[in-house]
Design a protein around this motif. Structure first.
Motif, PDB file in Angstrom:
ATOM      1  N   VAL A  17       0.866  -1.176   0.000  1.00 40.46           N
ATOM      2  CA  VAL A  17       0.000   0.000   0.000  1.00 40.46           C
ATOM      3  C   VAL A  17       0.905   1.228   0.000  1.00 40.46           C
ATOM      4  O   VAL A  17       1.816   1.338   0.816  1.00 40.46           O
ATOM      5  CB  VAL A  17      -0.924  -0.004   1.241  1.00 40.46           C
ATOM      6  N   LEU A  18       0.674   2.130  -0.937  1.00 43.14           N
ATOM      7  CA  LEU A  18       1.498   3.333  -1.062  1.00 43.14           C
ATOM      8  C   LEU A  18       0.964   4.465  -0.190  1.00 43.14           C
ATOM      9  O   LEU A  18       1.706   5.367   0.180  1.00 43.14           O
ATOM     10  CB  LEU A  18       1.553   3.774  -2.522  1.00 43.14           C
ATOM     11  N   GLY A  19      -0.322   4.423   0.117  1.00 35.40           N
ATOM     12  CA  GLY A  19      -0.940   5.436   0.958  1.00 35.40           C
ATOM     13  C   GLY A  19      -2.414   5.126   1.123  1.00 35.40           C
ATOM     14  O   GLY A  19      -2.948   4.239   0.455  1.00 35.40           O
ATOM     15  N   PHE A  20      -3.048   5.865   2.015  1.00 35.65           N
ATOM     16  CA  PHE A  20      -4.486   5.688   2.203  1.00 35.65           C
ATOM     17  C   PHE A  20      -5.066   6.905   2.900  1.00 35.65           C
ATOM     18  O   PHE A  20      -4.352   7.725   3.468  1.00 35.65           O
ATOM     19  CB  PHE A  20      -4.794   4.409   3.000  1.00 35.65           C
ATOM     20  N   TYR A  21      -6.391   7.004   2.828  1.00 39.37           N
ATOM     21  CA  TYR A  21      -7.093   8.035   3.590  1.00 39.37           C
ATOM     22  C   TYR A  21      -8.414   7.478   4.070  1.00 39.37           C
ATOM     23  O   TYR A  21      -8.911   6.471   3.561  1.00 39.37           O
ATOM     24  CB  TYR A  21      -7.289   9.314   2.779  1.00 39.37           C
ATOM     25  N   SER A  22      -8.982   8.179   5.056  1.00 38.17           N
ATOM     26  CA  SER A  22     -10.289   7.825   5.585  1.00 38.17           C
ATOM     27  C   SER A  22     -11.136   9.082   5.651  1.00 38.17           C
ATOM     28  O   SER A  22     -10.740  10.077   6.256  1.00 38.17           O
ATOM     29  CB  SER A  22     -10.150   7.222   6.980  1.00 38.17           C
ATOM     30  N   LEU A  23     -12.295   9.023   5.032  1.00 37.15           N
ATOM     31  CA  LEU A  23     -13.251  10.126   5.062  1.00 37.15           C
ATOM     32  C   LEU A  23     -14.420   9.718   5.945  1.00 37.15           C
ATOM     33  O   LEU A  23     -15.110   8.731   5.671  1.00 37.15           O
ATOM     34  CB  LEU A  23     -13.751  10.433   3.647  1.00 37.15           C
ATOM     35  N   VAL A  24     -14.622  10.467   7.027  1.00 35.67           N
ATOM     36  CA  VAL A  24     -15.767  10.268   7.913  1.00 35.67           C
ATOM     37  C   VAL A  24     -16.848  11.239   7.439  1.00 35.67           C
ATOM     38  O   VAL A  24     -16.569  12.424   7.215  1.00 35.67           O
ATOM     39  CB  VAL A  24     -15.368  10.555   9.382  1.00 35.67           C
ATOM     40  N   LEU A  25     -18.059  10.747   7.282  1.00 35.35           N
ATOM     41  CA  LEU A  25     -19.118  11.587   6.726  1.00 35.35           C
ATOM     42  C   LEU A  25     -19.834  12.446   7.760  1.00 35.35           C
ATOM     43  O   LEU A  25     -20.283  13.542   7.439  1.00 35.35           O
ATOM     44  CB  LEU A  25     -20.138  10.728   5.977  1.00 35.35           C
ATOM     45  N   ALA A  26     -19.994  11.960   8.985  1.00 29.70           N
ATOM     46  CA  ALA A  26     -20.745  12.723   9.976  1.00 29.70           C
ATOM     47  C   ALA A  26     -20.024  12.717  11.313  1.00 29.70           C
ATOM     48  O   ALA A  26     -19.956  11.670  11.951  1.00 29.70           O
ATOM     49  CB  ALA A  26     -22.154  12.143  10.123  1.00 29.70           C
ATOM     50  N   PRO A  27     -19.509  13.861  11.719  1.00 24.34           N
ATOM     51  CA  PRO A  27     -19.344  15.081  10.939  1.00 24.34           C
ATOM     52  C   PRO A  27     -18.228  14.905   9.913  1.00 24.34           C
ATOM     53  O   PRO A  27     -17.323  14.087  10.119  1.00 24.34           O
ATOM     54  CB  PRO A  27     -18.956  16.127  11.984  1.00 24.34           C
ATOM     55  N   PRO A  28     -18.288  15.649   8.805  1.00 23.58           N
ATOM     56  CA  PRO A  28     -17.332  15.465   7.715  1.00 23.58           C
ATOM     57  C   PRO A  28     -15.900  15.765   8.144  1.00 23.58           C
ATOM     58  O   PRO A  28     -15.584  16.888   8.543  1.00 23.58           O
ATOM     59  CB  PRO A  28     -17.791  16.467   6.657  1.00 23.58           C
ATOM     60  N   GLU A  29     -15.051  14.731   8.071  1.00 19.23           N
ATOM     61  CA  GLU A  29     -13.655  14.911   8.484  1.00 19.23           C
ATOM     62  C   GLU A  29     -12.751  13.960   7.716  1.00 19.23           C
ATOM     63  O   GLU A  29     -13.088  12.791   7.526  1.00 19.23           O
ATOM     64  CB  GLU A  29     -13.498  14.652   9.987  1.00 19.23           C
ATOM     65  N   LEU A  30     -11.610  14.475   7.293  1.00 15.68           N
ATOM     66  CA  LEU A  30     -10.538  13.637   6.789  1.00 15.68           C
ATOM     67  C   LEU A  30      -9.835  13.120   8.030  1.00 15.68           C
ATOM     68  O   LEU A  30      -9.060  13.833   8.658  1.00 15.68           O
ATOM     69  CB  LEU A  30      -9.584  14.437   5.896  1.00 15.68           C
ATOM     70  N   ASP A  31     -10.168  11.897   8.436  1.00 16.03           N
ATOM     71  CA  ASP A  31      -9.702  11.366   9.708  1.00 16.03           C
ATOM     72  C   ASP A  31      -8.252  10.908   9.619  1.00 16.03           C
ATOM     73  O   ASP A  31      -7.486  11.116  10.549  1.00 16.03           O
ATOM     74  CB  ASP A  31     -10.606  10.208  10.136  1.00 16.03           C
ATOM     75  N   LEU A  32      -7.893  10.269   8.526  1.00 17.36           N
ATOM     76  CA  LEU A  32      -6.530   9.766   8.341  1.00 17.36           C
ATOM     77  C   LEU A  32      -6.087  10.035   6.918  1.00 17.36           C
ATOM     78  O   LEU A  32      -6.887   9.912   5.985  1.00 17.36           O
ATOM     79  CB  LEU A  32      -6.484   8.244   8.573  1.00 17.36           C
ATOM     80  N   LEU A  33      -4.828  10.368   6.741  1.00 22.48           N
ATOM     81  CA  LEU A  33      -4.209  10.411   5.426  1.00 22.48           C
ATOM     82  C   LEU A  33      -2.732  10.120   5.641  1.00 22.48           C
ATOM     83  O   LEU A  33      -2.047  10.878   6.342  1.00 22.48           O
ATOM     84  CB  LEU A  33      -4.383  11.762   4.730  1.00 22.48           C
ATOM     85  N   ALA A  88     -20.797  12.615  -1.877  1.00 21.13           N
ATOM     86  CA  ALA A  88     -21.603  12.476  -0.665  1.00 21.13           C
ATOM     87  C   ALA A  88     -22.345  13.766  -0.324  1.00 21.13           C
ATOM     88  O   ALA A  88     -22.972  13.857   0.727  1.00 21.13           O
ATOM     89  CB  ALA A  88     -20.715  12.056   0.505  1.00 21.13           C
ATOM     90  N   GLU A  89     -22.231  14.765  -1.210  1.00 25.14           N
ATOM     91  CA  GLU A  89     -22.893  16.061  -1.070  1.00 25.14           C
ATOM     92  C   GLU A  89     -22.420  16.835   0.161  1.00 25.14           C
ATOM     93  O   GLU A  89     -23.197  17.555   0.789  1.00 25.14           O
ATOM     94  CB  GLU A  89     -24.405  15.908  -1.108  1.00 25.14           C
ATOM     95  N   LEU A  90     -21.145  16.681   0.499  1.00 26.76           N
ATOM     96  CA  LEU A  90     -20.549  17.479   1.570  1.00 26.76           C
ATOM     97  C   LEU A  90     -20.083  18.799   0.987  1.00 26.76           C
ATOM     98  O   LEU A  90     -19.648  18.852  -0.163  1.00 26.76           O
ATOM     99  CB  LEU A  90     -19.361  16.733   2.186  1.00 26.76           C
ATOM    100  N   ASP A  91     -20.156  19.869   1.767  1.00 21.69           N
ATOM    101  CA  ASP A  91     -19.670  21.158   1.273  1.00 21.69           C
ATOM    102  C   ASP A  91     -18.333  21.553   1.883  1.00 21.69           C
ATOM    103  O   ASP A  91     -17.696  22.500   1.454  1.00 21.69           O
ATOM    104  CB  ASP A  91     -20.699  22.265   1.468  1.00 21.69           C
ATOM    105  N   ARG A  92     -17.901  20.782   2.889  1.00 16.60           N
ATOM    106  CA  ARG A  92     -16.605  21.033   3.535  1.00 16.60           C
ATOM    107  C   ARG A  92     -16.174  19.780   4.277  1.00 16.60           C
ATOM    108  O   ARG A  92     -17.000  18.961   4.654  1.00 16.60           O
ATOM    109  CB  ARG A  92     -16.663  22.226   4.468  1.00 16.60           C
ATOM    110  N   VAL A  93     -14.854  19.674   4.465  1.00 16.51           N
ATOM    111  CA  VAL A  93     -14.290  18.529   5.190  1.00 16.51           C
ATOM    112  C   VAL A  93     -13.235  19.068   6.142  1.00 16.51           C
ATOM    113  O   VAL A  93     -12.298  19.768   5.727  1.00 16.51           O
ATOM    114  CB  VAL A  93     -13.663  17.495   4.220  1.00 16.51           C
ATOM    115  N   LEU A  94     -13.387  18.765   7.422  1.00 17.09           N
ATOM    116  CA  LEU A  94     -12.448  19.185   8.460  1.00 17.09           C
ATOM    117  C   LEU A  94     -11.200  18.314   8.413  1.00 17.09           C
ATOM    118  O   LEU A  94     -11.278  17.111   8.153  1.00 17.09           O
ATOM    119  CB  LEU A  94     -13.108  19.040   9.834  1.00 17.09           C
ATOM    120  N   VAL A  95     -10.049  18.921   8.714  1.00 15.49           N
ATOM    121  CA  VAL A  95      -8.794  18.186   8.885  1.00 15.49           C
ATOM    122  C   VAL A  95      -8.133  18.713  10.149  1.00 15.49           C
ATOM    123  O   VAL A  95      -7.912  19.918  10.272  1.00 15.49           O
ATOM    124  CB  VAL A  95      -7.817  18.411   7.706  1.00 15.49           C
TER     125      VAL A  95
END
Length: 172
Positions: free
Chosen positions: A71-87, A113-120
């Motif tokens: 695996v060269l990399g990965f990310y996790s998108l949590v939808l509620a609340p919208p957050e880039l949890d891991l990258l 997913a019709e999100l307008d913003r994603v927290l990091v």
């Protein structure tokens, strides 16, 4: 969604993670040089489990011929609340554009997913990367000892809606 993309170093596929990826993702997190020294306690016992992969939108970047590639990399998108949890990008794969591909893919998933913003909530050394990818600084997450003994910058990726036209191209 399978995405055939070619960054520096050869074709990369971004695919949905599956439960059997859990150990590889955990090793990538725990072995990251970005979390050496004072940052080590944050990931020392971290585990990306099959349950986490099934609950969230976790995507992995692998070489197009995955059977002979880690695996060269990965990310996790949590939808509620919208957050880039891991990258994470594997240490040996950094500088090849994989992080940029993962962020672009995450934005596409967020838009779908019709999100307008994603927290990091960023690891402090990654702040420059997120800024370079268009994230806007919104604040600071306070330290939470013992695992997180430092303040972390907070960012948002703004996710504009897809521009729809009769022909699918805004320039026609």
């Amino acid at each position: 969604m399978n995405s055939g993309i070619t960054p520096r170093g050869g074709p990369i596929t971004i695919r949905r993670a599956v439960a059997r990826d859990a150990k590889r993702l955990t090793r990538l997190v725990r072995g990251s040089r970005a979390y050496e020294g004072p940052y080590a306690p944050m990931v020392a016992d971290y585990r990306v489990g099959p349950d986490y992969i099934e609950t969230h939108r976790v995507f992995v970047a692998v070489a197009a011929d995955e059977h002979h590639s880690p695996v060269l990399g990965f990310y996790s998108l949590v939808l509620a609340p919208p957050e880039l949890d891991l990258l994470f990008v594997a240490d040996g794969a950094q500088g090849r554009g994989i992080g940029r591909l993962l962020v672009a893919h995450m934005k596409s998933e967020a838009r779908a997913a019709e999100l307008d913003r994603v927290l990091v909530v960023s690891h402090p050394p990654a702040e420059g990367f997120y800024r370079s990818e268009g994230a806007v600084r919104t604040g600071t997450a306070s330290a939470n000892p013992p695992a997180v003994a430092w303040d972390r910058p907070e960012f948002e990726f703004l996710i504009p809606p897809e521009v729809a036209t009769a022909h699918g191209n805004a320039f026609e």
